[in-house]
Design a protein around this motif. Sequence first.
Motif, PDB file in Angstrom:
ATOM      1  N   THR A   1      49.639   8.725  78.185  1.00 18.45           N
ATOM      2  CA  THR A   1      48.725   9.828  78.518  1.00 18.45           C
ATOM      3  C   THR A   1      48.696  10.067  80.016  1.00 18.45           C
ATOM      4  O   THR A   1      48.659  11.212  80.495  1.00 18.45           O
TER       5      THR A   1
ATOM      6  N   VAL B   1      51.838  17.290  83.717  1.00 12.86           N
ATOM      7  CA  VAL B   1      51.114  18.565  83.636  1.00 12.86           C
ATOM      8  C   VAL B   1      50.567  18.947  85.006  1.00 12.86           C
ATOM      9  O   VAL B   1      50.569  20.122  85.387  1.00 12.86           O
ATOM     10  N   LEU B   2      50.105  17.948  85.759  1.00 11.90           N
ATOM     11  CA  LEU B   2      49.615  18.227  87.109  1.00 11.90           C
ATOM     12  C   LEU B   2      50.718  18.812  87.982  1.00 11.90           C
ATOM     13  O   LEU B   2      50.495  19.780  88.721  1.00 11.90           O
TER      14      LEU B   2
ATOM     15  N   GLY C   1      49.756  13.472  81.795  1.00 11.11           N
ATOM     16  CA  GLY C   1      48.806  14.145  82.668  1.00 11.11           C
ATOM     17  C   GLY C   1      49.377  14.406  84.052  1.00 11.11           C
ATOM     18  O   GLY C   1      49.175  15.482  84.624  1.00 11.11           O
TER      19      GLY C   1
ATOM     20  N   VAL D   1      43.365  20.770  82.550  1.00 13.37           N
ATOM     21  CA  VAL D   1      44.011  19.999  81.481  1.00 13.37           C
ATOM     22  C   VAL D   1      44.612  18.721  82.046  1.00 13.37           C
ATOM     23  O   VAL D   1      44.455  17.632  81.484  1.00 13.37           O
ATOM     24  N   ALA D   2      45.305  18.851  83.167  1.00 11.83           N
ATOM     25  CA  ALA D   2      45.937  17.689  83.801  1.00 11.83           C
ATOM     26  C   ALA D   2      44.891  16.663  84.217  1.00 11.83           C
ATOM     27  O   ALA D   2      45.094  15.446  84.061  1.00 11.83           O
ATOM     28  N   THR D   3      43.768  17.132  84.734  1.00 11.78           N
ATOM     29  CA  THR D   3      42.708  16.222  85.169  1.00 11.78           C
ATOM     30  C   THR D   3      42.160  15.427  83.991  1.00 11.78           C
ATOM     31  O   THR D   3      41.932  14.217  84.086  1.00 11.78           O
ATOM     32  N   THR D   4      41.947  16.099  82.866  1.00 13.93           N
ATOM     33  CA  THR D   4      41.415  15.429  81.681  1.00 13.93           C
ATOM     34  C   THR D   4      42.393  14.379  81.158  1.00 13.93           C
ATOM     35  O   THR D   4      42.018  13.231  80.887  1.00 13.93           O
ATOM     36  N   LEU D   5      43.657  14.758  81.030  1.00 17.71           N
ATOM     37  CA  LEU D   5      44.657  13.822  80.518  1.00 17.71           C
ATOM     38  C   LEU D   5      44.854  12.643  81.470  1.00 17.71           C
ATOM     39  O   LEU D   5      44.874  11.477  81.052  1.00 17.71           O
ATOM     40  N   ALA D   6      44.986  12.947  82.751  1.00 15.10           N
ATOM     41  CA  ALA D   6      45.228  11.889  83.729  1.00 15.10           C
ATOM     42  C   ALA D   6      44.022  10.953  83.832  1.00 15.10           C
ATOM     43  O   ALA D   6      44.186   9.730  83.975  1.00 15.10           O
TER      44      ALA D   6
ATOM     45  N   LEU E   1      37.466  13.956  86.861  1.00 16.60           N
ATOM     46  CA  LEU E   1      38.491  12.922  86.709  1.00 16.60           C
ATOM     47  C   LEU E   1      37.855  11.547  86.552  1.00 16.60           C
ATOM     48  O   LEU E   1      38.215  10.778  85.656  1.00 16.60           O
TER      49      LEU E   1
END
Length: 213
Positions: free
Chosen positions: A101, A108-109, A105, A123-128, A75
């Motif tokens: 974004t 998604v988390l 994120g 995925v959530a970590t990358t977007l957030a 993150l």
Amino acid sequence: MGVGIRAMPEPVTARSPRELRITRLTVPAAMRTTFAKATIAGFASFAVLGLFTAVTPLFLRTLLAVPAGLLVCWLLAVSTFGQTVLVPRLRAHALPVGSATLAFGALVLAGALAAGSLPLQLVATTLAGLGQGTTFRTALALLTATSPPDRRAEVASSFFVVAYIAISAPIVGEGLAVQLVGLRTASVGFGVVVAVLAAGTTASFRPTAPPTP
């Protein structure tokens, strides 16, 4: 870090005799609307950090039996990428894109926590992380660009007070919520709240903010 600070240009030309004193946290009246919008963005970005550094590790360790250190490290790594690479490329679009974004994120988390899915967590970590870094740097740069040179320290300090309240809120709130509704429900709820907050930031900004240097 010290070398970098030393190389930064000094924006203040008028100097007074050196003295140590406590300065109140104040925001010039002319920029309070800008400050409010920027601090909402900063609050959302730091709330995501609080969510990932306090809530997500507890969830991963307790419900999925997965070490969370690498996820938090990732993150922060993608947040740094957002600050250093995406902001200069997005320029005036950085704040609305970053907050959108960030909102996606966080949403998604919430889904990942509800489903107990590690791939969705990644995925959530990358977007957030990308959204957090982009939003944070742009919000702070906007305040720096619009603050009077002799008031920048006061404005930046006020911004960081709000930001650090935001990073601690999920920690305290999660501890209380877990006792009432359980870990999974509390974690999902916090994810949704942060997503809504970041979405509100997206709606309040248009790509007309001054380009970030």
